[in-house]
Design a protein around this motif. Sequence first.
Motif, mmCIF file in Angstrom:
data_model
loop_
_atom_site.group_PDB
_atom_site.id
_atom_site.type_symbol
_atom_site.label_atom_id
_atom_site.label_comp_id
_atom_site.label_asym_id
_atom_site.label_seq_id
_atom_site.Cartn_x
_atom_site.Cartn_y
_atom_site.Cartn_z
ATOM 1 N N GLY A 245 0.599 -1.475 0.600
ATOM 2 C CA GLY A 245 -0.179 -0.298 -0.032
ATOM 3 C C GLY A 245 0.820 1.256 0.269
ATOM 4 N N ARG A 246 2.217 1.469 0.047
ATOM 5 C CA ARG A 246 2.871 2.027 0.620
ATOM 6 C C ARG A 246 2.779 2.929 -1.413
ATOM 7 N NH1 ARG A 246 8.607 0.472 1.945
ATOM 8 N NH2 ARG A 246 7.775 -1.309 1.324
ATOM 9 N N THR A 247 2.888 4.013 -1.439
ATOM 10 C CA THR A 247 2.766 4.681 -2.627
ATOM 11 C C THR A 247 4.363 4.779 -3.955
ATOM 12 O OG1 THR A 247 1.435 6.604 -1.911
ATOM 13 C CG2 THR A 247 3.334 6.717 -3.988
ATOM 14 N N LEU A 248 4.092 4.355 -4.599
ATOM 15 C CA LEU A 248 5.740 3.797 -5.320
ATOM 16 C C LEU A 248 6.114 4.546 -6.066
ATOM 17 C CD1 LEU A 248 7.424 1.792 -6.573
ATOM 18 C CD2 LEU A 248 5.993 0.872 -8.028
ATOM 19 N N ARG A 249 6.993 5.215 -6.053
ATOM 20 C CA ARG A 249 7.254 6.703 -6.831
ATOM 21 C C ARG A 249 8.080 6.523 -8.050
ATOM 22 N NH1 ARG A 249 4.890 10.757 -4.399
ATOM 23 N NH2 ARG A 249 4.768 10.812 -2.041
ATOM 24 N N ALA A 250 9.156 4.970 -8.023
ATOM 25 C CA ALA A 250 9.519 5.106 -9.633
ATOM 26 C C ALA A 250 9.528 4.001 -9.750
ATOM 27 C CB ALA A 250 10.469 5.707 -10.230
ATOM 28 N N ALA B 206 7.421 -4.654 -15.603
ATOM 29 C CA ALA B 206 7.243 -2.755 -15.310
ATOM 30 C C ALA B 206 6.184 -2.739 -15.803
ATOM 31 C CB ALA B 206 8.245 -2.426 -15.715
ATOM 32 N N PRO B 207 5.774 -2.668 -16.744
ATOM 33 C CA PRO B 207 4.381 -1.979 -17.273
ATOM 34 C C PRO B 207 3.300 -2.083 -16.513
ATOM 35 C CG PRO B 207 5.708 -2.902 -19.789
ATOM 36 C CD PRO B 207 6.229 -2.956 -17.675
ATOM 37 N N THR C 170 -0.461 0.970 -10.590
ATOM 38 C CA THR C 170 0.311 2.363 -8.788
ATOM 39 C C THR C 170 0.637 3.635 -9.716
ATOM 40 O OG1 THR C 170 2.867 2.104 -10.077
ATOM 41 C CG2 THR C 170 1.825 0.480 -7.955
ATOM 42 N N GLY C 171 0.613 3.750 -11.093
ATOM 43 C CA GLY C 171 0.837 5.464 -12.107
ATOM 44 C C GLY C 171 2.273 5.384 -11.670
#
Length: 211
Positions: free
Chosen positions: A56-61, A75-76, A82-83
């Motif tokens: 549930g953590r925000t994925l930054r990259a 990866a895609p 997640t955006g």
Amino acid sequence: MAVRARIDHLVTSGTFSLDGGTWDVDNNVWIVGDDEEAVVIDAAHDAEAILAALGGRTLRAILCTHAHNDHIDAAPALAEATGAPILLHRDDLPLWKQTHPGRLPDGELGDGQRVPVADVEFEVIHTPGHAPGAVCLHVPALGTVFTGDTLFAGGPGATGRSFSDFPTIIDSIRERLLTLPSGTAVRTGHGDATTVEAEAPHLAEWIARGH
């Protein structure tokens, strides 16, 4: 002050394909961040398992050490879920397009670039040889470098296939990795971790073997 960021480790399984051959492989997926946000290094094989490990953590990259299919195949899907942007060195675009011809990465990882997450920063080190756009990701605050398939416990990554070159990978390791602090942990794309100190004495052996 203690560093909040931590390193989580996941192993996923799938196949590696290049030059007409296919092999079963286990890949290390590294997740670096704190309780709120993280980055993923090499989204291999199983987007659902990586999502579960993010918790549930925000994925930054999504940071790609290189574009062999076993390091980028999920990866895609992970980006769509997640955006998060997918970042890759431009020199590996020809390899990327073999796996994902209809979907380009969202941005680049260039030598010297810095990527922040939580309270640490990644330093991008271009280390061609295993692949033209291979990069390693150094996190000084965690005493760690993520080497993808450039350096393993016991030697350099393979250079016997297309887009690879043995003298180039040796130069990358000698000049860019073995110059890091000796206690730096080396977290690899496959297999066990090692340290700069453990690998540095064997450079001459690797050159003599020429593997």
